[in-house]
Each structure stands twice: as structure tokens, then as C-alpha cells.
Design a protein around this motif. Structure first.
Motif, PDB file in Angstrom:
ATOM      1  N   GLY A   1      51.106-113.093  92.226  1.00  0.00           N
ATOM      2  CA  GLY A   1      51.512-113.282  90.854  1.00  0.00           C
ATOM      3  C   GLY A   1      51.772-112.098  90.149  1.00  0.00           C
ATOM      4  N   LEU A   2      51.548-110.722  90.910  1.00  0.00           N
ATOM      5  CA  LEU A   2      51.600-109.568  90.314  1.00  0.00           C
ATOM      6  C   LEU A   2      52.964-108.812  90.934  1.00  0.00           C
ATOM      7  CD1 LEU A   2      48.203-108.117  90.568  1.00  0.00           C
ATOM      8  CD2 LEU A   2      49.334-109.043  88.432  1.00  0.00           C
ATOM      9  N   LEU A   3      53.703-108.159  90.261  1.00  0.00           N
ATOM     10  CA  LEU A   3      54.900-107.385  90.819  1.00  0.00           C
ATOM     11  C   LEU A   3      54.537-106.189  91.488  1.00  0.00           C
ATOM     12  CD1 LEU A   3      57.194-107.385  87.424  1.00  0.00           C
ATOM     13  CD2 LEU A   3      57.664-108.661  89.628  1.00  0.00           C
ATOM     14  N   ASN A   4      55.246-105.986  92.714  1.00  0.00           N
ATOM     15  CA  ASN A   4      54.490-104.755  93.122  1.00  0.00           C
ATOM     16  C   ASN A   4      55.350-103.532  92.757  1.00  0.00           C
ATOM     17  OD1 ASN A   4      53.608-103.115  95.196  1.00  0.00           O
ATOM     18  ND2 ASN A   4      54.827-103.765  96.936  1.00  0.00           N
ATOM     19  N   ILE A   5      54.778-102.917  91.571  1.00  0.00           N
ATOM     20  CA  ILE A   5      55.383-102.017  91.067  1.00  0.00           C
ATOM     21  C   ILE A   5      54.276-100.659  90.762  1.00  0.00           C
ATOM     22  CG2 ILE A   5      55.544-102.986  88.655  1.00  0.00           C
ATOM     23  CD1 ILE A   5      57.821-100.906  88.334  1.00  0.00           C
ATOM     24  N   THR A   6      54.110 -99.516  91.054  1.00  0.00           N
ATOM     25  CA  THR A   6      52.990 -98.540  90.839  1.00  0.00           C
ATOM     26  C   THR A   6      53.316 -98.246  89.418  1.00  0.00           C
ATOM     27  OG1 THR A   6      54.406 -96.752  91.769  1.00  0.00           O
ATOM     28  CG2 THR A   6      53.138 -97.960  93.167  1.00  0.00           C
ATOM     29  N   ALA A   7      52.112 -97.408  88.857  1.00  0.00           N
ATOM     30  CA  ALA A   7      52.020 -96.816  87.376  1.00  0.00           C
ATOM     31  C   ALA A   7      53.330 -95.568  87.300  1.00  0.00           C
ATOM     32  CB  ALA A   7      50.878 -96.489  87.138  1.00  0.00           C
ATOM     33  N   SER A   8      53.330 -94.936  88.414  1.00  0.00           N
ATOM     34  CA  SER A   8      54.108 -93.861  88.508  1.00  0.00           C
ATOM     35  C   SER A   8      55.437 -94.266  88.560  1.00  0.00           C
ATOM     36  CB  SER A   8      53.878 -92.876  89.942  1.00  0.00           C
ATOM     37  OG  SER A   8      53.954 -93.717  91.097  1.00  0.00           O
ATOM     38  N   ASP A   9      55.995 -95.257  89.359  1.00  0.00           N
ATOM     39  CA  ASP A   9      57.256 -96.114  89.354  1.00  0.00           C
ATOM     40  C   ASP A   9      57.515 -96.500  88.060  1.00  0.00           C
ATOM     41  OD1 ASP A   9      58.193 -94.915  91.721  1.00  0.00           O
ATOM     42  OD2 ASP A   9      57.538 -97.150  92.834  1.00  0.00           O
ATOM     43  N   PHE A  10      56.600 -97.105  87.323  1.00  0.00           N
ATOM     44  CA  PHE A  10      57.068 -97.829  85.945  1.00  0.00           C
ATOM     45  C   PHE A  10      57.299 -96.941  84.890  1.00  0.00           C
ATOM     46  CE2 PHE A  10      55.291 -99.229  81.741  1.00  0.00           C
ATOM     47  CZ  PHE A  10      55.983-100.165  81.604  1.00  0.00           C
ATOM     48  N   PHE A  11      56.475 -95.490  85.027  1.00  0.00           N
ATOM     49  CA  PHE A  11      57.108 -94.739  84.217  1.00  0.00           C
ATOM     50  C   PHE A  11      58.306 -93.699  84.503  1.00  0.00           C
ATOM     51  CE2 PHE A  11      52.445 -95.007  83.347  1.00  0.00           C
ATOM     52  CZ  PHE A  11      52.388 -95.214  81.855  1.00  0.00           C
ATOM     53  N   LYS A  12      58.803 -94.407  85.420  1.00  0.00           N
ATOM     54  CA  LYS A  12      60.022 -93.603  85.729  1.00  0.00           C
ATOM     55  C   LYS A  12      61.285 -94.581  85.406  1.00  0.00           C
ATOM     56  CE  LYS A  12      58.629 -91.465  90.103  1.00  0.00           C
ATOM     57  NZ  LYS A  12      58.654 -91.464  91.782  1.00  0.00           N
ATOM     58  N   THR A  13      61.037 -95.554  84.784  1.00  0.00           N
ATOM     59  CA  THR A  13      61.864 -96.511  84.359  1.00  0.00           C
ATOM     60  C   THR A  13      62.761 -95.700  83.161  1.00  0.00           C
ATOM     61  OG1 THR A  13      60.576 -97.685  82.675  1.00  0.00           O
ATOM     62  CG2 THR A  13      61.172 -98.645  85.051  1.00  0.00           C
ATOM     63  N   LYS A  14      64.113 -96.032  82.899  1.00  0.00           N
ATOM     64  CA  LYS A  14      64.791 -95.237  81.959  1.00  0.00           C
ATOM     65  C   LYS A  14      65.255 -96.361  80.833  1.00  0.00           C
ATOM     66  CE  LYS A  14      66.966 -92.000  84.914  1.00  0.00           C
ATOM     67  NZ  LYS A  14      68.120 -91.505  85.468  1.00  0.00           N
ATOM     68  N   LEU A  15      64.991 -95.815  79.438  1.00  0.00           N
ATOM     69  CA  LEU A  15      65.176 -96.553  78.273  1.00  0.00           C
ATOM     70  C   LEU A  15      66.397 -95.943  77.639  1.00  0.00           C
ATOM     71  CD1 LEU A  15      62.029 -96.288  78.879  1.00  0.00           C
ATOM     72  CD2 LEU A  15      61.808 -97.532  76.590  1.00  0.00           C
ATOM     73  N   SER A  16      67.131 -96.752  76.827  1.00  0.00           N
ATOM     74  CA  SER A  16      68.183 -96.454  76.039  1.00  0.00           C
ATOM     75  C   SER A  16      67.706 -96.213  74.555  1.00  0.00           C
ATOM     76  CB  SER A  16      69.490 -97.410  75.940  1.00  0.00           C
ATOM     77  OG  SER A  16      70.467 -96.772  75.328  1.00  0.00           O
ATOM     78  N   ILE A  17      67.733 -95.357  74.104  1.00  0.00           N
ATOM     79  CA  ILE A  17      67.129 -95.135  72.536  1.00  0.00           C
ATOM     80  C   ILE A  17      67.929 -94.376  71.649  1.00  0.00           C
ATOM     81  CG2 ILE A  17      64.555 -95.146  73.355  1.00  0.00           C
ATOM     82  CD1 ILE A  17      64.268 -92.380  72.842  1.00  0.00           C
ATOM     83  N   PRO A  18      67.812 -94.569  70.244  1.00  0.00           N
ATOM     84  CA  PRO A  18      68.680 -93.950  69.462  1.00  0.00           C
ATOM     85  C   PRO A  18      68.189 -92.503  69.334  1.00  0.00           C
ATOM     86  CG  PRO A  18      67.992 -95.881  68.420  1.00  0.00           C
ATOM     87  CD  PRO A  18      67.116 -95.862  69.664  1.00  0.00           C
ATOM     88  N   SER A  19      69.245 -91.515  69.173  1.00  0.00           N
ATOM     89  CA  SER A  19      68.634 -89.875  69.219  1.00  0.00           C
ATOM     90  C   SER A  19      67.889 -89.966  67.758  1.00  0.00           C
ATOM     91  CB  SER A  19      69.942 -89.007  69.276  1.00  0.00           C
ATOM     92  OG  SER A  19      70.827 -89.459  68.494  1.00  0.00           O
ATOM     93  N   SER A  20      68.399 -90.379  66.838  1.00  0.00           N
ATOM     94  CA  SER A  20      67.819 -90.413  65.395  1.00  0.00           C
ATOM     95  C   SER A  20      66.676 -91.071  65.378  1.00  0.00           C
ATOM     96  CB  SER A  20      68.959 -90.760  64.603  1.00  0.00           C
ATOM     97  OG  SER A  20      68.110 -90.905  63.271  1.00  0.00           O
ATOM     98  N   VAL A  21      65.452 -90.298  65.021  1.00  0.00           N
ATOM     99  CA  VAL A  21      64.366 -90.895  64.674  1.00  0.00           C
ATOM    100  C   VAL A  21      64.572 -91.745  63.348  1.00  0.00           C
ATOM    101  CG1 VAL A  21      61.826 -90.581  63.984  1.00  0.00           C
ATOM    102  CG2 VAL A  21      62.760 -89.015  65.525  1.00  0.00           C
ATOM    103  N   ASP A  22      65.046 -91.605  62.393  1.00  0.00           N
ATOM    104  CA  ASP A  22      65.322 -92.464  61.364  1.00  0.00           C
ATOM    105  C   ASP A  22      65.734 -93.815  61.785  1.00  0.00           C
ATOM    106  OD1 ASP A  22      64.366 -90.536  59.718  1.00  0.00           O
ATOM    107  OD2 ASP A  22      66.373 -89.739  58.948  1.00  0.00           O
ATOM    108  N   GLU A  23      66.944 -93.868  62.760  1.00  0.00           N
ATOM    109  CA  GLU A  23      67.645 -94.982  63.266  1.00  0.00           C
ATOM    110  C   GLU A  23      66.331 -96.008  63.958  1.00  0.00           C
ATOM    111  OE1 GLU A  23      71.410 -96.911  65.538  1.00  0.00           O
ATOM    112  OE2 GLU A  23      70.980 -94.831  65.366  1.00  0.00           O
ATOM    113  N   GLN A  24      65.700 -95.119  64.940  1.00  0.00           N
ATOM    114  CA  GLN A  24      64.496 -95.901  65.384  1.00  0.00           C
ATOM    115  C   GLN A  24      63.367 -96.486  64.470  1.00  0.00           C
ATOM    116  OE1 GLN A  24      62.377 -93.182  68.135  1.00  0.00           O
ATOM    117  NE2 GLN A  24      64.161 -92.229  68.592  1.00  0.00           N
ATOM    118  N   GLU A  25      63.178 -95.913  63.309  1.00  0.00           N
ATOM    119  CA  GLU A  25      62.426 -96.325  62.620  1.00  0.00           C
ATOM    120  C   GLU A  25      62.883 -97.573  61.768  1.00  0.00           C
ATOM    121  OE1 GLU A  25      59.847 -94.949  58.612  1.00  0.00           O
ATOM    122  OE2 GLU A  25      60.901 -93.443  59.829  1.00  0.00           O
ATOM    123  N   LYS A  26      64.129 -97.555  61.476  1.00  0.00           N
ATOM    124  CA  LYS A  26      64.623 -98.608  60.849  1.00  0.00           C
ATOM    125  C   LYS A  26      64.890 -99.999  61.445  1.00  0.00           C
ATOM    126  CE  LYS A  26      67.531 -96.601  57.044  1.00  0.00           C
ATOM    127  NZ  LYS A  26      68.831 -96.883  56.330  1.00  0.00           N
TER     128      LYS A  26
END
Length: 320
Positions: free
Chosen positions: A260-285
Motif C-alpha cells: 500500500g506504500l508508493l515506492n519513492i525515497t525521501a531524496s526523490d520526493f524532495f526532487k519534485t518540482k513545484l510551480s509557485i508565485p515569485s512574489s511572497v505577497d501573492e503566496q500569502e494572499k
């Protein structure tokens, strides 16, 4: 052990499976009064005990019909039935409001976060127009591996895809963690944890933040981290979307799932990429917007649970 339902003619034509037990209430009795009796703990205990008569749990029509109930005169039956019908209608109304809030949140998640191949979301707060940036998770969070060596906490936690990081005893009705939790991770309020277990509707597991307790302990099967260069509330909202699923799927071993567990290591999980706003204010809103949504959902859910508990109290007190 099954449940009794009351069919209403306004539901239209229905078809019954052969293993169901069907009954029609005699005209001298109030159907709603009889139905509410089947929701009492007394009736549920009767079903539980009766159905365990052999190695194969089950109950037949004669056994079901042998349950004895106390019945008042027709007028009192009607009054009791009206009370519970009003409670059920009120619960249904608040449940509907809760579902609408959840649906609305899901709709906003789809337009406030960029979809596949997009650099900007379809809906934005005023004064923000820059493209969102790609960041590796390891760039914006820090992994936590602190152990509970000094037994700072003995509260065993688990991750529920629906309810987040919660007490194991509340979720499983028992503790599944080892008695000795000194080798477990010590998780503190504000920390995030990734549960690699997949479940219905959550094919790539769930990432949740500890909000309900000051600290607790988690199995080392979980991946724990804390935001360092990203707004925490934004990250909560991000992991409520499905945007991160593709990244996890790219790093998880293809088709490999172990108990029942996905076979993904911690190091690989931290390699995943996210799309985030460059502005901290937009993140906060964005984070604040969805936090208000979560607060409204929690408040509405509390109303539903309070009404359900109230009904349980009435079921115990009104029926003999």
C-alpha cells in the motif's frame, strides 16, 4: 453490519438486490418512528450480536424481525417521528452546505493554481501578473528527521487524506503505533508530513501540516519537512491540488507499490518540482484565501457533528 434505510415513494422506482431484507410497516404504526428505532445503539448492538452467531456474519429476516421495541400510542409516535425528522432535515441541510463549501474550494483550487502546461493561473489577485516559477521542493523546505528520543511526546499521529494529521486513536479507534515511540519522528506544530500510502481518491498519497496539536510522533515511514522559503499556508493549499501528482509519479518506481506504500525515497520526493508565485505577497494572499475556506469548512463540519451528536443523545433518551 449493515444499515436500515427507509424508501420514500418520491424517490421513484427502485430495484432491490436479493440479499436485502425488505419490510412494510403496518398502517397502525408510524413508519418514521419505527425507522428511527433502527438507528438506536440498542438495535445496532442487537444486529452485531445476532449476526455473530457463526463464523460467517449475517442475519436473516426472521432474526431481524425478532427485535422488540416499545411503542407508545399513535399520537406520541407521530410527535417523536416529527422530532427526529426535523433533526434529520436540519442535519441534511447543514451537510449540503458543507458539501457546497468543499465543492467551491475545489473549483477555486483549479483556477487559482496553474494547470498543466500553464505558467500563470486563470484567476489571480489584483496587482500580480508575473509568471510563476519552478522550484525544487528541496530549495524551499527543510527535511526533519528529529527523533523522539527523550519521549517529549507520546501522542501517536497518522495522516488522514480527509482530516490531516490526527490522533491514531481517533482515526483507528485504537493505537497502531508501537508502545515504545522513542524511535519515531517528533513532529511539531507547523511541520508537514507526506504519507506515501495511497487510498481512494488519493492515488499518490497525501501531504498535510500538523495544525491540531503542539506536537506528536510519526512512524519513520513518513517524510517530514518544514517550509523555509515558501509561505506555509500556500504550501498547504498547493498540496490540496493535484498539481504535485505528476511530479511524484515521475520519481516513484513505475508500478512498484509495497504493502500500500508508493515506492519513492525521501531524496526523490524532495526532487519534485513545484510551480509557485515569485512574489511572497501573492503566496500569502493565496494561502490566507484558502485558510479562510478551511476555517469555514471546519466550522460547518463542527455544526454537522454537533447535530449528529445531539441526535445520538435524543435516540438514547427518547426510545426505551
Amino acid at each position: 453490519m449493515g444499515k436500515t434505510y427507509r424508501y420514500d415513494e418520491k424517490d421513484g422506482k427502485v430495484y432491490y438486490a436479493g440479499f436485502l431484507i425488505r419490510a412494510r410497516i403496518k398502517s397502525t404504526y408510524n413508519p418514521e418512528f419505527i425507522f428511527q428505532n433502527t438507528l438506536t445503539s440498542k438495535f445496532k448492538n442487537f444486529i452485531r450480536i445476532t449476526s455473530q452467531r457463526s463464523g460467517q456474519p449475517g442475519i436473516n429476516a426472521n432474526e431481524y424481525g425478532s427485535f422488540e421495541i416499545f411503542i407508545p400510542n399513535k399520537e406520541e409516535q407521530s410527535r417523536v417521528a416529527s422530532l427526529f425528522k426535523h433533526l434529520d432535515d436540519t442535519i441534511a441541510l447543514h451537510q449540503e452546505k458543507l458539501e457546497k463549501l468543499k465543492q467551491l474550494k475545489r473549483a477555486y483550487l483549479q483556477v487559482i493554481f496553474p494547470q498543466k502546461g500553464e505558467r500563470t493561473p486563470r484567476l489571480r489577485f489584483a496587482d500580480f501578473s508575473s509568471d510563476w516559477e519552478q522550484r525544487e521542493l528541496s530549495e524551499i523546505v527543510e527535511r526533519i528527521t528529529r527523533k523522539n528520543k527523550n519521549l517529549e511526546s507520546t501522542l501517536p499521529l497518522t495522516i488522514s487524506a480527509q482530516d490531516g494529521l490526527i490522533n491514531q486513536n481517533d482515526f483507528f479507534n485504537k493505537q497502531v503505533a508501537s508502545r515504545d515511540v522513542s524511535n519515531y519522528y517528533l513532529v511539531k506544530k507547523g511541520d508537514f508530513a507526506y504519507n506515501k500510502s495511497y487510498s481512494n481518491g488519493y492515488p499518490w498519497g497525501a501531504v498535510k501540516r500538523l495544525d491540531s496539536y503542539s506536537m506528536g510522533v510519526l512512524s519513520t515511514l513518513y517524510i517530514v519537512f518544514i517550509p523555509t522559503r515558501v509561505n506555509s499556508d500556500f504550501l498547504v493549499s498547493y498540496y490540496d491540488t493535484t498539481s504535485w501528482h505528476k511530479e511524484v509519479s515521475k520519481h516513484a518506481a513505475e508500478g512498484a507499490r509495497n504493502h500500500g506504500l508508493l515506492n519513492i525515497t525521501a531524496s526523490d520526493f524532495f526532487k519534485t518540482k513545484l510551480s509557485i508565485p515569485s512574489s511572497v505577497d501573492e503566496q500569502e494572499k493565496i494561502g490566507n484565501f484558502f485558510r479562510q475556506f478551511d476555517d469555514s469548512i471546519a466550522l460547518q463540519n463542527a455544526k454537522v457533528m454537533k447535530l449528529k451528536k445531539l441526535k445520538e443523545v435524543y435516540l438514547k433518551k427518547v426510545f426505551i
